[in-house]
Design a protein around this motif. Structure first.
Motif, PDB file in Angstrom:
ATOM      1  N   ILE A 362       0.745  -1.125   0.038  1.00 31.75           N
ATOM      2  CA  ILE A 362       0.042  -0.055  -0.041  1.00 31.75           C
ATOM      3  C   ILE A 362       0.966   1.419   0.182  1.00 31.75           C
ATOM      4  O   ILE A 362       0.588   2.095  -0.617  1.00 31.75           O
ATOM      5  CB  ILE A 362      -0.828  -0.030   1.209  1.00 31.75           C
ATOM      6  N   ILE A 363       2.051   1.290   0.844  1.00 29.21           N
ATOM      7  CA  ILE A 363       2.536   2.408   0.930  1.00 29.21           C
ATOM      8  C   ILE A 363       3.492   2.574  -0.412  1.00 29.21           C
ATOM      9  O   ILE A 363       3.853   3.773  -0.962  1.00 29.21           O
ATOM     10  CB  ILE A 363       3.940   2.017   1.909  1.00 29.21           C
ATOM     11  N   SER A 364       4.004   1.561  -1.089  1.00 28.52           N
ATOM     12  CA  SER A 364       4.645   1.516  -2.184  1.00 28.52           C
ATOM     13  C   SER A 364       3.673   2.074  -3.488  1.00 28.52           C
ATOM     14  O   SER A 364       4.353   2.787  -4.347  1.00 28.52           O
ATOM     15  CB  SER A 364       5.185   0.208  -2.673  1.00 28.52           C
ATOM     16  N   THR A 365       2.387   1.581  -3.570  1.00 25.18           N
ATOM     17  CA  THR A 365       1.503   1.987  -4.354  1.00 25.18           C
ATOM     18  C   THR A 365       1.180   3.553  -4.053  1.00 25.18           C
ATOM     19  O   THR A 365       1.107   4.153  -5.099  1.00 25.18           O
ATOM     20  CB  THR A 365       0.388   1.332  -4.396  1.00 25.18           C
ATOM     21  N   SER A 366       1.030   4.093  -3.041  1.00 23.80           N
ATOM     22  CA  SER A 366       1.026   5.282  -2.609  1.00 23.80           C
ATOM     23  C   SER A 366       1.995   5.989  -3.308  1.00 23.80           C
ATOM     24  O   SER A 366       1.851   7.252  -3.744  1.00 23.80           O
ATOM     25  CB  SER A 366       0.683   5.555  -1.343  1.00 23.80           C
ATOM     26  N   TRP A 367       3.336   5.619  -3.011  1.00 25.00           N
ATOM     27  CA  TRP A 367       4.179   6.482  -3.451  1.00 25.00           C
ATOM     28  C   TRP A 367       4.398   6.506  -4.912  1.00 25.00           C
ATOM     29  O   TRP A 367       4.834   7.679  -5.560  1.00 25.00           O
ATOM     30  CB  TRP A 367       5.526   5.873  -2.961  1.00 25.00           C
ATOM     31  N   SER A 368       3.950   5.528  -5.750  1.00 25.38           N
ATOM     32  CA  SER A 368       3.905   5.742  -7.280  1.00 25.38           C
ATOM     33  C   SER A 368       2.837   6.611  -7.771  1.00 25.38           C
ATOM     34  O   SER A 368       3.275   7.301  -8.473  1.00 25.38           O
ATOM     35  CB  SER A 368       3.457   4.162  -7.632  1.00 25.38           C
ATOM     36  N   TYR A 369       1.625   6.540  -7.004  1.00 26.49           N
ATOM     37  CA  TYR A 369       0.829   7.991  -7.200  1.00 26.49           C
ATOM     38  C   TYR A 369       1.119   9.167  -6.840  1.00 26.49           C
ATOM     39  O   TYR A 369       1.001  10.025  -7.588  1.00 26.49           O
ATOM     40  CB  TYR A 369      -0.509   7.604  -6.463  1.00 26.49           C
ATOM     41  N   PHE A 370       1.963   9.321  -5.918  1.00 25.52           N
ATOM     42  CA  PHE A 370       2.706  10.611  -5.228  1.00 25.52           C
ATOM     43  C   PHE A 370       3.529  11.078  -6.675  1.00 25.52           C
ATOM     44  O   PHE A 370       3.537  12.356  -6.899  1.00 25.52           O
ATOM     45  CB  PHE A 370       3.186  10.377  -4.182  1.00 25.52           C
ATOM     46  N   THR A 371       4.540  10.246  -7.038  1.00 23.47           N
ATOM     47  CA  THR A 371       5.472  10.851  -7.984  1.00 23.47           C
ATOM     48  C   THR A 371       4.705  11.210  -9.265  1.00 23.47           C
ATOM     49  O   THR A 371       5.099  12.277  -9.979  1.00 23.47           O
ATOM     50  CB  THR A 371       6.323   9.271  -8.254  1.00 23.47           C
ATOM     51  N   ILE A 372       3.662  10.380  -9.639  1.00 23.47           N
ATOM     52  CA  ILE A 372       2.848  10.853 -10.888  1.00 23.47           C
ATOM     53  C   ILE A 372       2.114  12.084 -10.476  1.00 23.47           C
ATOM     54  O   ILE A 372       2.327  13.020 -11.378  1.00 23.47           O
ATOM     55  CB  ILE A 372       1.672   9.768 -10.948  1.00 23.47           C
ATOM     56  N   LEU A 373       1.777  12.364  -9.564  1.00 21.15           N
ATOM     57  CA  LEU A 373       0.924  13.561  -9.152  1.00 21.15           C
ATOM     58  C   LEU A 373       2.096  14.696  -9.104  1.00 21.15           C
ATOM     59  O   LEU A 373       1.851  15.842  -9.694  1.00 21.15           O
ATOM     60  CB  LEU A 373       0.195  13.708  -7.801  1.00 21.15           C
ATOM     61  N   LYS A 374       3.126  14.609  -8.519  1.00 21.45           N
ATOM     62  CA  LYS A 374       4.262  15.750  -8.469  1.00 21.45           C
ATOM     63  C   LYS A 374       4.770  15.853 -10.128  1.00 21.45           C
ATOM     64  O   LYS A 374       5.185  17.161 -10.495  1.00 21.45           O
ATOM     65  CB  LYS A 374       5.533  15.272  -7.718  1.00 21.45           C
ATOM     66  N   THR A 375       4.699  14.923 -10.750  1.00 20.02           N
ATOM     67  CA  THR A 375       5.276  14.958 -12.236  1.00 20.02           C
ATOM     68  C   THR A 375       4.153  15.853 -13.168  1.00 20.02           C
ATOM     69  O   THR A 375       4.342  16.813 -13.482  1.00 20.02           O
ATOM     70  CB  THR A 375       5.391  13.859 -13.019  1.00 20.02           C
ATOM     71  N   VAL A 376       2.877  15.436 -12.786  1.00 16.17           N
ATOM     72  CA  VAL A 376       1.642  16.219 -13.476  1.00 16.17           C
ATOM     73  C   VAL A 376       1.591  17.870 -13.155  1.00 16.17           C
ATOM     74  O   VAL A 376       1.259  18.555 -13.953  1.00 16.17           O
ATOM     75  CB  VAL A 376       0.162  15.432 -13.520  1.00 16.17           C
ATOM     76  N   TYR A 377       1.628  17.886 -11.770  1.00 12.97           N
ATOM     77  CA  TYR A 377       1.543  19.019 -11.095  1.00 12.97           C
ATOM     78  C   TYR A 377       2.398  20.337 -11.441  1.00 12.97           C
ATOM     79  O   TYR A 377       3.515  20.131 -11.606  1.00 12.97           O
ATOM     80  CB  TYR A 377       1.395  19.015  -9.728  1.00 12.97           C
ATOM     81  N   THR A 378       1.983  21.545 -11.637  1.00 10.29           N
ATOM     82  CA  THR A 378       2.691  22.591 -11.917  1.00 10.29           C
ATOM     83  C   THR A 378       2.253  23.782 -11.017  1.00 10.29           C
ATOM     84  O   THR A 378       0.958  24.186 -11.023  1.00 10.29           O
ATOM     85  CB  THR A 378       2.673  23.177 -13.329  1.00 10.29           C
TER      86      THR A 378
END
Length: 388
Positions: A362-378
């Motif tokens: 769950i922590i690993s999956t959350s980290w994957s989502y987190f990195t995607i959000l940081k990439t998309v967000y400006t």
């Protein structure tokens, strides 16, 4: 310490079920159940409407700040609906666990074996309810403190609500604000009542099953040639406890699935808000994040405990004095060991096993989502500079 009464441990669960509108010993639901469900569903829809109205990359930070409340609301609704569907199974499993527990408490040696776990369970459930009640009270009534602070410092009444919702009327009038505020805080308390009751029920039932496995392991390990005649009763009891474990899995597999899916989204959203949001939001986000972490961790702890205790049956069978027994008893013990090699598990609807490993996933999956959000967000400032 005195022996804990089974009914005493289940008393708060029964009270909560009655408050929700699911009387523990009655087959029919009360009107209160449908009223509470209507209240929380209307708030969840209003939150989703607000979420949809803000849906854009520019509002990504604001959306992640709103996501945890919306997710917990939806999680509570889904969990209580599935628990309602399985309420008859819950009643039957509770009755079976009560009979087994009373057998254990009739023996001083068996009670000593499980006493620490039962005492820990008692205090865990008690403070779990208290902590969540305090947290939701602080969250619900923080809006009143904020209104008072604005009036005291600025001399202006700014009507604010504890949750971000989209409503079809203005909130600037005191009577419309009061109506919506009462609606929202009722929804908040109902939401906490739902998920704390389901989680506490999960803790209690899983812990009692683990205790039964522990007692059985102790009985099995103490066998020798003079007590080999007890082996048949031990095997029958083992099969019975395995059946109860399967019943527990059937009851909680859907709520566990929602915990895993929604938990990943909540941790991702809260982590994003913590790293990208402003400093004023950090205390609330950290508190929320800690609460989600503890909830998922405790579910994983009890799932891991069930795996460990059910697997110990095979180890205890090997450690008994089987080598002095007759051929039939040796064969029975071998079959028992082979069966115990496949431990009992609680799953997220068969997609994953609830254990320490699932917690790390769950922590690993959350980290994957987190990195995607940081990439998309400006950030907005960067958007402005790009336009210029």
């Amino acid at each position: 310490m005195d022996i804990q009464d089974f009914e005493e441990m289940f008393n708060q669960i029964k009270i909560n079920f009655w408050l929700i509108g699911i009387p523990f010993n009655e087959p029919k639901l009360t009107i209160r159940y449908f009223i509470f469900l209507f209240i929380i569903i209307t708030v969840a829809l209003a939150e989703l409407a607000f979420f949809y109205s803000k849906l854009s990359v520019e509002n990504l930070l604001e959306l992640t700040q709103l996501a945890p409340c919306t997710c917990i609301g939806l999680l509570s609704i889904l969990k209580i609906i599935f628990i309602t569907i399985k309420r008859q199974n819950i009643i039957e499993l509770t009755a079976c666990l009560k009979r087994l527990y009373e057998e254990v408490t009739n023996s001083a040696n068996k009670w000593e074996l499980i006493k620490k776990d039962i005492i820990f369970l008692k205090y865990l459930v008690k403070y779990f309810f208290i902590l969540n009640a305090i947290l939701i009270a602080v969250y619900n009534f923080s809006s009143l403190i904020l209104i008072w602070y604005n009036y005291y410092t600025k001399g202006v009444i700014i009507y604010s609500l504890p949750y971000a919702v989209l409503v079809p009327f203005l909130k600037d009038c005191w009577y419309t604000w009061l109506y919506k505020y009462i609606h929202l805080i009722l929804s908040g308390f109902i939401c906490v009542l739902y998920f704390t009751t389901v989680d506490a029920l999960y803790y209690i039932m899983t812990s009692h099953l683990c205790s039964q496995f522990a007692v059985l392991s102790n009985e099995l390990q103490a066998l020798d040639e003079s007590t080999s005649h007890c082996l048949r009763d031990i095997v029958i009891k083992h099969q019975y406890i395995l059946k109860l474990s399967q019943d527990l899995e059937e009851i909680f597999r859907a709520p566990n699935l929602f915990n895993v899916l929604v938990g990943s989204l909540e941790i991702c959203a809260l982590g994003f808000s913590l790293t990208m949001g402003n400093w004023a939001q950090i205390p609330g986000v950290v508190l929320f994040l800690a609460s989600v972490f503890v909830q998922i961790l405790m579910i994983s702890v009890f799932g891991e405990q069930l795996i460990r205790e059910s697997r110990k049956i095979g180890e205890s069978a090997f450690l008994c004095k089987w080598y002095n027994m007759d051929k039939k008893s040796k064969k029975t013990i071998l079959l028992l060991m082979l069966r115990a090699n496949k431990p009992q598990k609680l799953t997220a609807y068969k997609f994953s096993v609830i254990s320490y490993e699932s917690f790390t996933k769950i922590i690993s999956t959350s980290w994957s989502y987190f990195t995607i959000l940081k990439t998309v967000y400006t950030p907005p400032d960067n958007n402005y500079e790009q336009v210029k």
